[in-house]
Design a protein around this motif. Structure first.
Motif, PDB file in Angstrom:
ATOM      1  N   MET B   1       0.902  -1.264   0.181  1.00 25.15           N
ATOM      2  CA  MET B   1       0.071   0.054   0.006  1.00 25.15           C
ATOM      3  C   MET B   1       0.861   1.207  -0.072  1.00 25.15           C
ATOM      4  O   MET B   1       0.725   2.036  -0.818  1.00 25.15           O
ATOM      5  CB  MET B   1      -0.914   0.109   1.210  1.00 25.15           C
ATOM      6  CG  MET B   1      -1.857   1.089   1.257  1.00 25.15           C
ATOM      7  SD  MET B   1      -2.922   1.312  -0.118  1.00 25.15           S
ATOM      8  CE  MET B   1      -4.003   0.199   0.242  1.00 25.15           C
ATOM      9  N   ARG B   3       4.996   2.355  -0.326  1.00 26.67           N
ATOM     10  CA  ARG B   3       6.294   2.135  -0.352  1.00 26.67           C
ATOM     11  C   ARG B   3       7.149   3.010  -0.456  1.00 26.67           C
ATOM     12  O   ARG B   3       7.141   3.953  -1.520  1.00 26.67           O
ATOM     13  CB  ARG B   3       6.194   0.880  -1.524  1.00 26.67           C
ATOM     14  CG  ARG B   3       7.594   0.357  -2.014  1.00 26.67           C
ATOM     15  CD  ARG B   3       7.707  -0.813  -3.017  1.00 26.67           C
ATOM     16  NE  ARG B   3       8.946  -1.072  -3.303  1.00 26.67           N
ATOM     17  CZ  ARG B   3       9.009  -1.289  -4.436  1.00 26.67           C
ATOM     18  NH1 ARG B   3       7.931  -1.630  -5.419  1.00 26.67           N
ATOM     19  NH2 ARG B   3      10.494  -1.615  -4.883  1.00 26.67           N
ATOM     20  N   PHE B   4       8.136   3.256   0.205  1.00 23.17           N
ATOM     21  CA  PHE B   4       9.412   4.052   0.025  1.00 23.17           C
ATOM     22  C   PHE B   4      10.461   3.274  -0.561  1.00 23.17           C
ATOM     23  O   PHE B   4      10.821   2.556  -0.055  1.00 23.17           O
ATOM     24  CB  PHE B   4       9.765   4.680   1.349  1.00 23.17           C
ATOM     25  CG  PHE B   4       8.944   5.797   2.105  1.00 23.17           C
ATOM     26  CD1 PHE B   4       7.645   5.622   2.102  1.00 23.17           C
ATOM     27  CD2 PHE B   4       9.527   6.885   2.202  1.00 23.17           C
ATOM     28  CE1 PHE B   4       6.511   6.656   2.331  1.00 23.17           C
ATOM     29  CE2 PHE B   4       8.626   8.131   2.668  1.00 23.17           C
ATOM     30  CZ  PHE B   4       7.312   8.120   2.976  1.00 23.17           C
ATOM     31  N   SER B  22      13.766   3.372   2.938  1.00 30.33           N
ATOM     32  CA  SER B  22      13.176   2.390   2.216  1.00 30.33           C
ATOM     33  C   SER B  22      12.303   1.442   3.060  1.00 30.33           C
ATOM     34  O   SER B  22      12.895   1.077   4.125  1.00 30.33           O
ATOM     35  CB  SER B  22      14.327   1.386   1.255  1.00 30.33           C
ATOM     36  OG  SER B  22      14.842   1.943   0.270  1.00 30.33           O
ATOM     37  N   PHE B  23      11.176   1.374   2.875  1.00 24.72           N
ATOM     38  CA  PHE B  23      10.297   0.362   3.521  1.00 24.72           C
ATOM     39  C   PHE B  23       9.055   0.234   3.053  1.00 24.72           C
ATOM     40  O   PHE B  23       8.694   0.912   1.948  1.00 24.72           O
ATOM     41  CB  PHE B  23      10.103   1.014   4.957  1.00 24.72           C
ATOM     42  CG  PHE B  23       8.874   2.035   4.990  1.00 24.72           C
ATOM     43  CD1 PHE B  23       7.678   1.797   5.270  1.00 24.72           C
ATOM     44  CD2 PHE B  23       9.473   3.453   4.929  1.00 24.72           C
ATOM     45  CE1 PHE B  23       6.939   2.957   5.285  1.00 24.72           C
ATOM     46  CE2 PHE B  23       8.572   4.477   5.170  1.00 24.72           C
ATOM     47  CZ  PHE B  23       7.383   4.066   5.225  1.00 24.72           C
ATOM     48  N   GLU B  24       8.195  -0.793   3.156  1.00 26.70           N
ATOM     49  CA  GLU B  24       6.922  -1.127   2.729  1.00 26.70           C
ATOM     50  C   GLU B  24       5.879  -1.446   3.723  1.00 26.70           C
ATOM     51  O   GLU B  24       6.303  -2.185   4.377  1.00 26.70           O
ATOM     52  CB  GLU B  24       7.152  -2.322   1.588  1.00 26.70           C
ATOM     53  CG  GLU B  24       5.825  -2.448   0.984  1.00 26.70           C
ATOM     54  CD  GLU B  24       6.042  -3.330  -0.222  1.00 26.70           C
ATOM     55  OE1 GLU B  24       7.416  -3.759  -0.518  1.00 26.70           O
ATOM     56  OE2 GLU B  24       5.219  -3.465  -1.193  1.00 26.70           O
ATOM     57  N   GLU B  26       2.065  -3.092   3.915  1.00 23.13           N
ATOM     58  CA  GLU B  26       1.096  -3.543   3.273  1.00 23.13           C
ATOM     59  C   GLU B  26      -0.288  -3.110   3.736  1.00 23.13           C
ATOM     60  O   GLU B  26      -0.707  -2.445   4.431  1.00 23.13           O
ATOM     61  CB  GLU B  26       1.183  -5.082   3.661  1.00 23.13           C
ATOM     62  CG  GLU B  26       2.451  -5.705   3.632  1.00 23.13           C
ATOM     63  CD  GLU B  26       2.458  -6.954   2.640  1.00 23.13           C
ATOM     64  OE1 GLU B  26       1.425  -7.044   1.786  1.00 23.13           O
ATOM     65  OE2 GLU B  26       3.442  -7.531   2.342  1.00 23.13           O
ATOM     66  N   LEU B 215      16.513   4.993   8.435  1.00 19.21           N
ATOM     67  CA  LEU B 215      15.560   4.257   9.042  1.00 19.21           C
ATOM     68  C   LEU B 215      16.567   3.353   9.493  1.00 19.21           C
ATOM     69  O   LEU B 215      16.890   2.446   8.804  1.00 19.21           O
ATOM     70  CB  LEU B 215      14.533   3.859   8.197  1.00 19.21           C
ATOM     71  CG  LEU B 215      13.415   2.879   8.170  1.00 19.21           C
ATOM     72  CD1 LEU B 215      12.559   3.897   9.355  1.00 19.21           C
ATOM     73  CD2 LEU B 215      12.732   2.406   7.290  1.00 19.21           C
ATOM     74  N   ASP B 218      13.548  -1.293  10.521  1.00 15.02           N
ATOM     75  CA  ASP B 218      12.342  -1.292   9.724  1.00 15.02           C
ATOM     76  C   ASP B 218      11.357  -2.018  10.222  1.00 15.02           C
ATOM     77  O   ASP B 218       9.985  -1.722   9.828  1.00 15.02           O
ATOM     78  CB  ASP B 218      12.880  -2.249   8.363  1.00 15.02           C
ATOM     79  CG  ASP B 218      11.637  -2.443   7.283  1.00 15.02           C
ATOM     80  OD1 ASP B 218      11.137  -3.644   7.410  1.00 15.02           O
ATOM     81  OD2 ASP B 218      11.026  -1.730   7.081  1.00 15.02           O
ATOM     82  N   GLY B 220       9.973  -4.813  10.288  1.00 15.56           N
ATOM     83  CA  GLY B 220       9.309  -5.749   9.628  1.00 15.56           C
ATOM     84  C   GLY B 220       9.268  -7.010  10.242  1.00 15.56           C
ATOM     85  O   GLY B 220       8.327  -8.043  10.345  1.00 15.56           O
TER      86      GLY B 220
END
Lengths: 336, 225
Positions: B1, B3-4, B22-24, B26, B215, B218, B220
């Protein structure tokens, strides 16, 4: 650091979670309805806001009204002067003196030639005898004239030019030249200089009124622009919030454009009242004066279309002033 | 949804607020963004709200590149996200109802639909009986809940919050967090910037950590466990 989550870009293959966001779409007819509703609501809130600051609004409206009324009154006055002077011009006559030794045949010939000229509407012949009788009757020298051996007065044609009015003065000049070239003509007298002067004065006044009108319209634009600028500053917070929740530029602009439009319109309505007031005030005196000169002249009012035009112009100037201010200041206010 | 991809943000002053982030996130995921003040949390949220544009890198929302979104399309983009501000950003010249109705009004919802949705949103935050009040007369916690109601009234897919519990006591903060989790449970992607470590440690959600524009975590992995 990145953890177990893959950073792959297989965005499209992911199954989106079902949620209640599918009803983002709003029916076009509802959009149109709410667009109209927003216009209506903006109009009412703008009016309410203006009425909540009655002194400020009244001051602005009166300044605009005066600035609009001044050129309108002068324009109307000028229009009346032009009507009046064109009436004078139509009464202008060219007096053509016939050479003394012209016989009756020559006179008939001259009359034919005069009538053949395209710019001549009518001619009146006054013989030297008639002229003498007239002079005797009007001058009061009747008995003294009996001592003259012969009639010193020439025969005269009074020529009525077909086209009249200040604009046709140049053509009248051409006509005079044409008549002067006819064989039996001794001299021509035409009292046109004062008409030329009047026409020139009217012309100069027209330019002055136009220049003043332009200056005052610019003044109105600046007054409205400044009012809108202040309104934008005082609603800065609100502008930022509505922009953050997705308001378009048009949505943000709308209340300010309505403010400008209404200020201009109200200013023009007050201006038209000033105009009509001064018209009736002066109109009576003019009628008395015209009566004294046995003139049919009547002061011409602005008329229904003139009033409507003034209102339209006021609204348009207001809208333009607001637009300029909005374009200058609204872009600068962005959520930060 | 969300996304960097290698996003950096450098301000004209020379300050580099974000460095190759950078990360994502969902769809339907809820994450916290932590870090000391000045670490770049607000900048990251501003990029998502299109209040700022990245200096480099790609920002994808639902597969669409935000960098390519022209200025005229920003309003329609903002209508698809909900934002809760630290300072509420409520308008004091109108009622609670009108404040919450603002996004619907701007988007052009019909009045009947607007009334229904606003009441549902106010009911969701437990403020239905305050709809005619002026926001100024409400307590800080209530104002924040009005702000949340306004952020979700148009059912956005993404909900962003910048220090939503910044000025609230722990009990109120917990209530607000419970609200956010409810939205997540119906599929909204939620991203909350906060420095309230105690609060988020008590919740089992992904935590991303920003330090000086980088960052560093993350988060995640913790989510995947």
């Amino acid at each position: 650091m990145m953890g177990a989550r893959p950073m792959a870009s297989n965005q499209n293959t992911r199954e989106p979670v079902t949620r209640g966001a599918s009803d983002q779409k709003i029916r076009l007819v509802d959009r149109w309805r709410s667009y109209k509703a927003h216009h209506r609501a903006t109009l009412f809130t703008t009016l309410k806001k203006m009425l909540s600051e009655p002194i400020q609004t009244l001051l602005t409206v009166v300044v605009i009204a005066i600035a609009l009324a001044l050129p309108s009154v002068m324009f109307l006055a000028l229009h009346n002067v032009q009507t009046l002077s064109s009436g004078f011009a139509s009464s202008a006559q060219i007096t053509v003196f016939v050479k003394k030794d012209t016989g009756s045949q020559g006179i008939t010939q001259l009359e034919k030639e005069l009538k053949a000229l395209p710019e001549v509407a009518a001619t009146t012949y006054i013989s030297s005898e008639q002229a003498l009788e007239e002079f005797k009757a009007l001058s009061g020298f009747g008995s003294a004239l009996q001592y003259l051996d012969d009639n010193p007065l020439p025969a005269v044609f009074l020529v009525q030019p077909a086209r009249s009015g200040a604009a046709e003065l140049a053509q009248a000049q051409e006509l005079v030249t044409a008549i002067g070239a006819l064989a039996a003509v001794d001299d021509i007298q035409v009292d046109m200089l004062w008409m030329q002067r009047l026409a020139t004065i009217t012309d100069v006044s027209k330019k002055l009124v136009l220049a003043m009108g332009v200056a005052l319209v610019i003044g109105v634009l600046l007054v409205i622009g400044n009012t809108i600028r202040l309104a934008i500053q005082s609603r800065r917070e609100e502008i930022i919030v509505v922009k953050l929740v997705g308001a378009t530029d048009a949505y943000v602009r709308r209340p300010f454009l309505y403010t400008g439009l209404l200020l201009g319109l109200f200013g023009a309505i007050v201006a038209s009242m000033l105009l009509l007031g001064s018209f009736y005030w002066v109109g009576h005196s003019i009628a008395v004066l015209a009566n004294l000169y046995q003139s049919q002249f009547q002061l011409a009012g602005p008329g229904f279309s003139g009033i409507l035009g003034l209102w339209g112009a006021g609204a348009l100037i207001g809208l333009t002033g607001a637009w300029v201010a909005v374009m200058q200041h609204l872009r600068a206010i962005e959520p930060k | 949804m969300i996304r960097f991809d290698n996003i950096s943000k450098r301000y004209p002053s020379g300050l580099e607020a974000l460095k190759r982030v950078s990360f994502e996130l969902e769809a339907g995921e809820m994450a916290f963004l932590t870090g000391p003040s000045g670490a770049g949390k607000s900048t990251l949220l501003k990029l998502l709200m299109l209040m700022e544009r990245p200096s480099s890198g790609t920002l994808l929302i639902n597969g669409k590149n935000l960098n390519r979104l022209s200025r005229s399309l920003i309003p329609s983009y903002r209508r698809q996200i909900g934002v809760v501000f630290q300072n509420h950003q409520l308008l004091s010249d109108r009622t609670v109802f009108e404040n919450v109705a603002l996004p619907l009004h701007i988007a052009g919802y019909p009045p009947s639909e607007t009334g229904r949705r606003v009441r549902a949103a106010l009911d969701g935050v437990g403020l239905l009986e305050k709809e005619t009040h002026n926001p100024v007369t409400l307590s800080g916690g209530e104002q924040q809940r009005v702000g949340i109601a306004r952020a979700v009234v148009h059912k956005p897919k993404i909900l962003l919050a910048d220090e939503p519990t910044g000025n609230l006591d722990p009990v109120l903060s917990a209530e607000i967090m419970a609200l956010f989790r409810r939205f997540q449970s119906v599929g909204v992607t939620v991203l909350i910037a906060t420095h309230d470590i105690n609060l988020i440690n008590s919740l089992d959600h992904r935590i991303m950590h920003l330090e000086d524009g980088i960052l560093t975590d993350d988060g995640g992995a913790s989510n995947g466990q």
